[in-house]
Design a protein around this motif. Structure first.
Motif, PDB file in Angstrom:
ATOM      1  N   PRO A   1       3.051   4.574 -10.353  1.00 13.35           N
ATOM      2  CA  PRO A   1       2.454   5.632 -10.133  1.00 13.35           C
ATOM      3  C   PRO A   1       3.000   6.695  -9.120  1.00 13.35           C
ATOM      4  O   PRO A   1       2.927   7.918  -9.098  1.00 13.35           O
ATOM      5  CB  PRO A   1       1.053   5.437 -10.111  1.00 13.35           C
ATOM      6  N   VAL A   2       3.336   6.186  -7.829  1.00  9.79           N
ATOM      7  CA  VAL A   2       3.870   6.729  -6.884  1.00  9.79           C
ATOM      8  C   VAL A   2       5.159   5.949  -6.455  1.00  9.79           C
ATOM      9  O   VAL A   2       4.983   4.969  -5.845  1.00  9.79           O
ATOM     10  CB  VAL A   2       2.884   7.088  -5.408  1.00  9.79           C
ATOM     11  N   THR A   3       6.388   6.391  -6.137  1.00 13.51           N
ATOM     12  CA  THR A   3       7.375   5.794  -6.171  1.00 13.51           C
ATOM     13  C   THR A   3       7.508   5.590  -4.497  1.00 13.51           C
ATOM     14  O   THR A   3       7.254   6.303  -3.671  1.00 13.51           O
ATOM     15  CB  THR A   3       8.771   6.686  -6.435  1.00 13.51           C
ATOM     16  N   GLY A   4       7.801   4.440  -4.174  1.00 15.75           N
ATOM     17  CA  GLY A   4       7.918   3.853  -2.651  1.00 15.75           C
ATOM     18  C   GLY A   4       6.547   3.319  -2.242  1.00 15.75           C
ATOM     19  O   GLY A   4       6.648   3.098  -1.182  1.00 15.75           O
ATOM     20  N   MET A   5       5.597   3.242  -3.118  1.00 19.54           N
ATOM     21  CA  MET A   5       4.291   2.774  -2.678  1.00 19.54           C
ATOM     22  C   MET A   5       4.364   1.387  -2.415  1.00 19.54           C
ATOM     23  O   MET A   5       4.965   0.552  -2.908  1.00 19.54           O
ATOM     24  CB  MET A   5       3.183   2.818  -3.884  1.00 19.54           C
ATOM     25  N   GLU A   6       3.757   1.188  -1.347  1.00 21.03           N
ATOM     26  CA  GLU A   6       3.813  -0.292  -0.783  1.00 21.03           C
ATOM     27  C   GLU A   6       2.477  -0.953  -1.337  1.00 21.03           C
ATOM     28  O   GLU A   6       1.514  -0.508  -1.663  1.00 21.03           O
ATOM     29  CB  GLU A   6       3.679  -0.237   0.993  1.00 21.03           C
ATOM     30  N   GLN A   7       3.018  -2.317  -1.616  1.00 16.32           N
ATOM     31  CA  GLN A   7       1.941  -3.295  -2.457  1.00 16.32           C
ATOM     32  C   GLN A   7       2.021  -4.718  -1.762  1.00 16.32           C
ATOM     33  O   GLN A   7       2.959  -4.950  -1.500  1.00 16.32           O
ATOM     34  CB  GLN A   7       1.938  -3.324  -3.870  1.00 16.32           C
ATOM     35  N   HIS A   8       0.985  -5.335  -1.582  1.00 16.23           N
ATOM     36  CA  HIS A   8       0.590  -6.867  -1.241  1.00 16.23           C
ATOM     37  C   HIS A   8      -0.194  -7.247  -2.317  1.00 16.23           C
ATOM     38  O   HIS A   8      -1.279  -7.039  -2.670  1.00 16.23           O
ATOM     39  CB  HIS A   8      -0.091  -6.826   0.075  1.00 16.23           C
ATOM     40  N   VAL A   9       0.364  -8.366  -3.024  1.00 20.50           N
ATOM     41  CA  VAL A   9      -0.345  -9.044  -4.126  1.00 20.50           C
ATOM     42  C   VAL A   9      -0.451 -10.483  -3.519  1.00 20.50           C
ATOM     43  O   VAL A   9       0.512 -11.176  -3.258  1.00 20.50           O
ATOM     44  CB  VAL A   9       0.612  -9.055  -5.320  1.00 20.50           C
ATOM     45  N   TRP A  10      -1.747 -10.935  -3.459  1.00 22.04           N
ATOM     46  CA  TRP A  10      -2.257 -12.213  -2.864  1.00 22.04           C
ATOM     47  C   TRP A  10      -2.686 -12.818  -3.870  1.00 22.04           C
ATOM     48  O   TRP A  10      -3.941 -12.450  -4.678  1.00 22.04           O
ATOM     49  CB  TRP A  10      -3.091 -11.900  -1.720  1.00 22.04           C
ATOM     50  N   VAL A  11      -2.607 -13.976  -4.402  1.00 19.44           N
ATOM     51  CA  VAL A  11      -3.034 -14.748  -5.599  1.00 19.44           C
ATOM     52  C   VAL A  11      -4.186 -15.718  -4.870  1.00 19.44           C
ATOM     53  O   VAL A  11      -4.039 -16.549  -3.995  1.00 19.44           O
ATOM     54  CB  VAL A  11      -1.893 -15.762  -6.353  1.00 19.44           C
ATOM     55  N   LEU A  12      -5.374 -15.383  -5.629  1.00 25.88           N
ATOM     56  CA  LEU A  12      -6.561 -16.088  -5.123  1.00 25.88           C
ATOM     57  C   LEU A  12      -7.013 -17.296  -5.682  1.00 25.88           C
ATOM     58  O   LEU A  12      -7.609 -18.116  -5.422  1.00 25.88           O
ATOM     59  CB  LEU A  12      -7.898 -15.030  -5.159  1.00 25.88           C
TER      60      LEU A  12
ATOM     61  N   PHE B   1       5.931  -5.888  -1.028  1.00 28.30           N
ATOM     62  CA  PHE B   1       7.289  -4.863  -1.573  1.00 28.30           C
ATOM     63  C   PHE B   1       6.767  -3.459  -1.591  1.00 28.30           C
ATOM     64  O   PHE B   1       5.677  -3.061  -1.304  1.00 28.30           O
ATOM     65  CB  PHE B   1       7.559  -5.431  -2.953  1.00 28.30           C
ATOM     66  N   ARG B   2       7.883  -2.635  -1.685  1.00 28.49           N
ATOM     67  CA  ARG B   2       7.769  -1.446  -2.297  1.00 28.49           C
ATOM     68  C   ARG B   2       7.816  -0.869  -3.669  1.00 28.49           C
ATOM     69  O   ARG B   2       8.794  -1.732  -4.130  1.00 28.49           O
ATOM     70  CB  ARG B   2       8.496  -0.472  -1.231  1.00 28.49           C
ATOM     71  N   LEU B   3       7.175  -0.409  -4.381  1.00 28.24           N
ATOM     72  CA  LEU B   3       7.345   0.016  -5.783  1.00 28.24           C
ATOM     73  C   LEU B   3       8.373   1.101  -6.118  1.00 28.24           C
ATOM     74  O   LEU B   3       8.443   2.341  -5.465  1.00 28.24           O
ATOM     75  CB  LEU B   3       6.136   0.443  -6.335  1.00 28.24           C
TER      76      LEU B   3
END
Length: 178
Positions: free
Chosen positions: A119-130, A153-155
């Protein structure tokens, strides 16, 4: 105000030159405004609001409103896509004055979701598996994540989330706007 004006531009994927073209305001003035080196005039705000399709009252209300410190579970919006087996809870929803949000997701066994572009190029994300297992593909790179693993990562391209396991995959995503 400066941060919100910059955020509106970034969300639309516009460069400063693009915004200058939409508003008739020089690139240097817009740059100084986004760095809070100048205060906007009513005329400048009017041009910005026209470019974004917003009323001035909406822009000012978003700038002046403070986000709530506590987001109660009863106020957290839940969205379900029964067809894909995906549930999304907006734990800490986006707010104009803040750059990050926290989302809880759950994928049913076998669920598979693809997003063609960010949705926004370069957006930072952190995915944590619960809980469970999550296969996360970021721009063509596949990451198999187990309970407790965190991917950051960055999208820049497309993503895919897949639950290859036989139990639901629960995860949290922190989204940070550039």
């Amino acid at each position: 105000m400066a941060a919100r004006v910059a955020e509106l531009r970034v969300v639309r994927g516009w460069s400063l030159d693009d915004l200058a073209g939409h508003t008739g305001v020089s690139r240097s003035t817009l740059s100084r405004l986004e760095r809070a080196e100048i205060s906007p005039t009513a005329s400048l705000l009017g041009k910005l609001c026209t470019a974004y399709g917003w009323t001035m009252s909406r822009l000012l209300a978003e700038v002046e409103t403070e986000p709530p410190a506590v987001v109660r579970v009863a106020d957290q919006q839940i969205w379900r896509d029964e067809a894909s087996g995906f549930t999304r809870r907006s734990v800490s929803p986006p707010h104009p004055g803040l750059r990050a949000e926290l989302i809880e997701g759950e994928l049913a066994p076998g669920a598979d979701i693809t997003y063609e572009r960010p949705p926004v190029t370069g957006m930072e994300q952190h995915v944590w598996v619960l809980g469970g297992r999550l296969e996360f593909t970021d721009n063509g790179t596949v990451h198999v994540l187990e309970t407790g693993d965190c991917l950051r990562f960055r999208l820049w391209g497309g993503t895919r989330l897949r639950n290859p396991g036989d139990e639901p995959a629960r995860y949290a995503i922190v989204v940070v706007l550039p």
